[in-house]
Design a protein around this motif. Structure first.
Motif, PDB file in Angstrom:
ATOM      1  N   VAL A 104       0.837  -1.197   0.000  1.00 23.55           N
ATOM      2  CA  VAL A 104       0.000   0.000   0.000  1.00 23.55           C
ATOM      3  C   VAL A 104       0.876   1.252   0.000  1.00 23.55           C
ATOM      4  CG1 VAL A 104      -1.894  -1.166   1.183  1.00 23.55           C
ATOM      5  CG2 VAL A 104      -0.188   0.075   2.528  1.00 23.55           C
ATOM      6  N   ASP A 105       0.287   2.367  -0.428  1.00 21.68           N
ATOM      7  CA  ASP A 105       1.034   3.630  -0.398  1.00 21.68           C
ATOM      8  C   ASP A 105       0.349   4.704   0.449  1.00 21.68           C
ATOM      9  OD1 ASP A 105      -1.026   4.553  -2.060  1.00 21.68           O
ATOM     10  OD2 ASP A 105       0.143   4.264  -3.879  1.00 21.68           O
ATOM     11  N   ALA A 106      -0.764   4.335   1.077  1.00 26.58           N
ATOM     12  CA  ALA A 106      -1.447   5.254   2.000  1.00 26.58           C
ATOM     13  C   ALA A 106      -2.014   4.456   3.158  1.00 26.58           C
ATOM     14  CB  ALA A 106      -2.563   6.008   1.284  1.00 26.58           C
ATOM     15  N   ILE A 107      -1.934   5.035   4.343  1.00 28.25           N
ATOM     16  CA  ILE A 107      -2.444   4.361   5.547  1.00 28.25           C
ATOM     17  C   ILE A 107      -3.305   5.343   6.326  1.00 28.25           C
ATOM     18  CG2 ILE A 107      -1.808   3.379   7.792  1.00 28.25           C
ATOM     19  CD1 ILE A 107       0.733   2.296   6.462  1.00 28.25           C
ATOM     20  N   THR A 108      -4.475   4.873   6.733  1.00 29.76           N
ATOM     21  CA  THR A 108      -5.325   5.657   7.627  1.00 29.76           C
ATOM     22  C   THR A 108      -5.491   4.898   8.940  1.00 29.76           C
ATOM     23  OG1 THR A 108      -7.300   4.686   6.601  1.00 29.76           O
ATOM     24  CG2 THR A 108      -6.597   6.835   5.802  1.00 29.76           C
ATOM     25  N   ILE A 109      -5.398   5.627  10.044  1.00 35.11           N
ATOM     26  CA  ILE A 109      -5.663   5.068  11.368  1.00 35.11           C
ATOM     27  C   ILE A 109      -6.475   6.113  12.112  1.00 35.11           C
ATOM     28  CG2 ILE A 109      -4.720   3.988  13.436  1.00 35.11           C
ATOM     29  CD1 ILE A 109      -2.055   3.670  12.035  1.00 35.11           C
ATOM     30  N   ALA A 110      -7.702   5.757  12.480  1.00 35.94           N
ATOM     31  CA  ALA A 110      -8.605   6.737  13.082  1.00 35.94           C
ATOM     32  C   ALA A 110      -9.334   6.155  14.282  1.00 35.94           C
ATOM     33  CB  ALA A 110      -9.621   7.207  12.037  1.00 35.94           C
ATOM     34  N   GLY A 111      -9.695   7.063  15.212  1.00 34.26           N
ATOM     35  CA  GLY A 111     -10.545   6.675  16.323  1.00 34.26           C
ATOM     36  C   GLY A 111      -9.856   5.954  17.453  1.00 34.26           C
ATOM     37  N   MET A 112      -8.535   6.122  17.566  1.00 32.70           N
ATOM     38  CA  MET A 112      -7.777   5.501  18.670  1.00 32.70           C
ATOM     39  C   MET A 112      -7.009   6.596  19.410  1.00 32.70           C
ATOM     40  SD  MET A 112      -6.004   2.347  16.631  1.00 32.70           S
ATOM     41  CE  MET A 112      -6.830   1.536  15.268  1.00 32.70           C
ATOM     42  N   GLY A 113      -6.456   6.229  20.547  1.00 29.61           N
ATOM     43  CA  GLY A 113      -5.592   7.150  21.269  1.00 29.61           C
ATOM     44  C   GLY A 113      -4.292   7.363  20.525  1.00 29.61           C
ATOM     45  N   GLY A 114      -3.689   8.523  20.734  1.00 25.91           N
ATOM     46  CA  GLY A 114      -2.435   8.839  20.055  1.00 25.91           C
ATOM     47  C   GLY A 114      -1.310   7.875  20.389  1.00 25.91           C
ATOM     48  N   ALA A 115      -1.250   7.428  21.640  1.00 23.68           N
ATOM     49  CA  ALA A 115      -0.198   6.490  22.037  1.00 23.68           C
ATOM     50  C   ALA A 115      -0.343   5.169  21.286  1.00 23.68           C
ATOM     51  CB  ALA A 115      -0.243   6.253  23.540  1.00 23.68           C
ATOM     52  N   LEU A 116      -1.581   4.711  21.099  1.00 24.19           N
ATOM     53  CA  LEU A 116      -1.812   3.462  20.366  1.00 24.19           C
ATOM     54  C   LEU A 116      -1.461   3.627  18.890  1.00 24.19           C
ATOM     55  CD1 LEU A 116      -2.748   0.563  20.199  1.00 24.19           C
ATOM     56  CD2 LEU A 116      -5.121   1.380  20.104  1.00 24.19           C
ATOM     57  N   ILE A 117      -1.845   4.751  18.303  1.00 26.93           N
ATOM     58  CA  ILE A 117      -1.499   4.991  16.892  1.00 26.93           C
ATOM     59  C   ILE A 117       0.015   4.988  16.713  1.00 26.93           C
ATOM     60  CG2 ILE A 117      -1.509   6.740  15.067  1.00 26.93           C
ATOM     61  CD1 ILE A 117      -4.337   7.482  15.930  1.00 26.93           C
ATOM     62  N   ALA A 118       0.727   5.677  17.603  1.00 29.99           N
ATOM     63  CA  ALA A 118       2.187   5.716  17.516  1.00 29.99           C
ATOM     64  C   ALA A 118       2.788   4.320  17.681  1.00 29.99           C
ATOM     65  CB  ALA A 118       2.749   6.668  18.562  1.00 29.99           C
ATOM     66  N   SER A 119       2.226   3.518  18.583  1.00 31.83           N
ATOM     67  CA  SER A 119       2.766   2.167  18.800  1.00 31.83           C
ATOM     68  C   SER A 119       2.503   1.270  17.590  1.00 31.83           C
ATOM     69  CB  SER A 119       2.177   1.545  20.063  1.00 31.83           C
ATOM     70  OG  SER A 119       0.800   1.246  19.908  1.00 31.83           O
ATOM     71  N   ILE A 120       1.355   1.449  16.931  1.00 34.36           N
ATOM     72  CA  ILE A 120       1.052   0.685  15.716  1.00 34.36           C
ATOM     73  C   ILE A 120       2.048   1.027  14.609  1.00 34.36           C
ATOM     74  CG2 ILE A 120      -0.606   0.498  13.800  1.00 34.36           C
ATOM     75  CD1 ILE A 120      -2.838   0.671  15.937  1.00 34.36           C
ATOM     76  N   LEU A 121       2.320   2.303  14.436  1.00 36.05           N
ATOM     77  CA  LEU A 121       3.282   2.727  13.419  1.00 36.05           C
ATOM     78  C   LEU A 121       4.688   2.248  13.757  1.00 36.05           C
ATOM     79  CD1 LEU A 121       1.951   6.361  12.883  1.00 36.05           C
ATOM     80  CD2 LEU A 121       1.773   4.469  11.250  1.00 36.05           C
ATOM     81  N   GLU A 122       5.051   2.328  15.029  1.00 35.85           N
ATOM     82  CA  GLU A 122       6.379   1.896  15.460  1.00 35.85           C
ATOM     83  C   GLU A 122       6.569   0.405  15.235  1.00 35.85           C
ATOM     84  OE1 GLU A 122      10.218   2.281  16.895  1.00 35.85           O
ATOM     85  OE2 GLU A 122       8.792   3.866  16.407  1.00 35.85           O
ATOM     86  N   ALA A 123       5.573  -0.382  15.621  1.00 36.35           N
ATOM     87  CA  ALA A 123       5.669  -1.843  15.471  1.00 36.35           C
ATOM     88  C   ALA A 123       5.662  -2.262  14.010  1.00 36.35           C
ATOM     89  CB  ALA A 123       4.511  -2.517  16.212  1.00 36.35           C
ATOM     90  N   GLY A 124       5.066  -1.442  13.147  1.00 36.91           N
ATOM     91  CA  GLY A 124       4.959  -1.809  11.736  1.00 36.91           C
ATOM     92  C   GLY A 124       5.877  -1.011  10.830  1.00 36.91           C
ATOM     93  N   LYS A 125       6.988  -0.526  11.356  1.00 38.36           N
ATOM     94  CA  LYS A 125       7.898   0.306  10.568  1.00 38.36           C
ATOM     95  C   LYS A 125       8.325  -0.349   9.262  1.00 38.36           C
ATOM     96  CE  LYS A 125      10.343   3.329  13.800  1.00 38.36           C
ATOM     97  NZ  LYS A 125      11.654   3.589  14.419  1.00 38.36           N
ATOM     98  N   ASP A 126       8.508  -1.662   9.305  1.00 40.65           N
ATOM     99  CA  ASP A 126       8.962  -2.367   8.098  1.00 40.65           C
ATOM    100  C   ASP A 126       7.890  -2.368   7.008  1.00 40.65           C
ATOM    101  OD1 ASP A 126       7.433  -4.058   9.815  1.00 40.65           O
ATOM    102  OD2 ASP A 126       8.067  -5.794   8.651  1.00 40.65           O
ATOM    103  N   LYS A 127       6.648  -2.053   7.364  1.00 32.07           N
ATOM    104  CA  LYS A 127       5.560  -2.012   6.376  1.00 32.07           C
ATOM    105  C   LYS A 127       5.387  -0.618   5.767  1.00 32.07           C
ATOM    106  CE  LYS A 127       4.670  -6.251   7.549  1.00 32.07           C
ATOM    107  NZ  LYS A 127       3.373  -6.709   8.064  1.00 32.07           N
ATOM    108  N   LEU A 128       6.174   0.344   6.221  1.00 28.11           N
ATOM    109  CA  LEU A 128       6.007   1.717   5.765  1.00 28.11           C
ATOM    110  C   LEU A 128       6.821   2.055   4.517  1.00 28.11           C
ATOM    111  CD1 LEU A 128       5.928   3.627   9.182  1.00 28.11           C
ATOM    112  CD2 LEU A 128       3.999   2.934   7.756  1.00 28.11           C
ATOM    113  N   ALA A 129       7.677   1.142   4.088  1.00 23.50           N
ATOM    114  CA  ALA A 129       8.442   1.359   2.858  1.00 23.50           C
ATOM    115  C   ALA A 129       7.467   1.482   1.688  1.00 23.50           C
ATOM    116  CB  ALA A 129       9.400   0.201   2.622  1.00 23.50           C
ATOM    117  N   GLY A 130       7.570   2.564   0.956  1.00 26.88           N
ATOM    118  CA  GLY A 130       6.672   2.783  -0.175  1.00 26.88           C
ATOM    119  C   GLY A 130       5.411   3.543   0.183  1.00 26.88           C
TER     120      GLY A 130
END
Length: 253
Positions: A85-111
């Motif tokens: 994918v080339d776009a990601i949406t994450i909505a309706g969660m706490g900021g700490a959870l959103i940041a942790s999701i992005l941090e844990a999935g860093k390898d999926k952010l290429a592209g």
């Protein structure tokens, strides 16, 4: 299909024809709308809980979009493959959870070129994560819907992200005053939102100041020594916020 104002704003911030992953998709309303209205050519609806997962599957099937929307069970970005994918949406969660999701999935952010994030609380945590990981906060909007206030943060990556972030979060003096918006205040209140001076934004921060003052009053009843430090810290923050709001309100006139 008609989206809520919140989801409509998120959809509007997708690049037309993108390949989307909507994390915590719930009923998959956003992915279905996005593919049916040209905002996405393909979408993944990711959900970790069985109830919302089944609701998403039903929504996609009823919309006849099973070929363009893939509903997947998994935690965070585990539902997508690197480069898918080339776009990601994450909505309706706490900021700490959103940041942790992005941090844990860093390898999926290429592209991935764009993130559209809507934290319910803890927006400053999301902003801090974006800076630390090479994402430039290109836009912020704030809206009120059904008595709730939402902030939507759009971020993009690129070679100039660090330089752009340095400019975006550089300390500045509010026009017509000697009061400064420091980096920590810009992280807390939003660097674009402090410039836009939206009335909803003012309402949000008046409410936040009221909450701070109530917490401070509660802390003041404690006889513990540590409570005095907390009380003073809360008092200082409340006063800084009140000063900023007063100056920005005056500058708006």
């Amino acid at each position: 299909m008609k989206l809520s104002a919140r989801l409509q704003h998120i959809s509007d911030r997708l690049s037309p024809g993108c390949r989307l992953a909507d994390i915590g998709s719930d009923h998959a309303l956003l992915p279905v709308y996005a593919v049916q209205n040209g905002r996405a050519s393909f979408a993944v609806a990711g959900e970790v809980n069985d109830g919302p997962l089944e609701a998403a599957k039903r929504q996609v099937a009823e919309a006849g979009e099973s070929k363009r929307v893939s509903v997947r069970k998994g935690d965070g970005l585990a539902v997508v493959e690197p480069g898918e994918v080339d776009a990601i949406t994450i909505a309706g969660m706490g900021g700490a959870l959103i940041a942790s999701i992005l941090e844990a999935g860093k390898d999926k952010l290429a592209g991935v070129k764009r993130l559209v994030l809507q934290p319910n609380v803890g927006e400053d945590i999301v902003r801090s994560w974006l800076i630390a990981n090479g994402w430039y906060l290109s836009e912020e909007i704030i809206l009120e819907e059904d008595g709730k206030i939402y902030e939507i943060l759009t971020a993009e990556t690129g070679p100039d992200a660090a330089k752009l972030n340095d400019q975006l979060y550089s300390e500045r003096t509010i026009s017509g005053s000697t009061v400064s918006l420091t980096r920590d205040l810009l992280l807390l209140m939003g660097p674009h939102l402090t410039e836009s001076k939206d009335e909803v934004w003012f309402a949000k921060w008046r409410s936040e100041i009221d909450k701070l003052d109530k917490i401070r009053q509660s802390v003041a009843t404690s006889k513990q020594e540590s409570s005095r430090e907390k009380e003073e810290s809360l008092n200082q923050l409340s006063n800084r916020l009140k000063e900023v709001l007063a100056c920005l309100q005056k500058a708006k006139l």
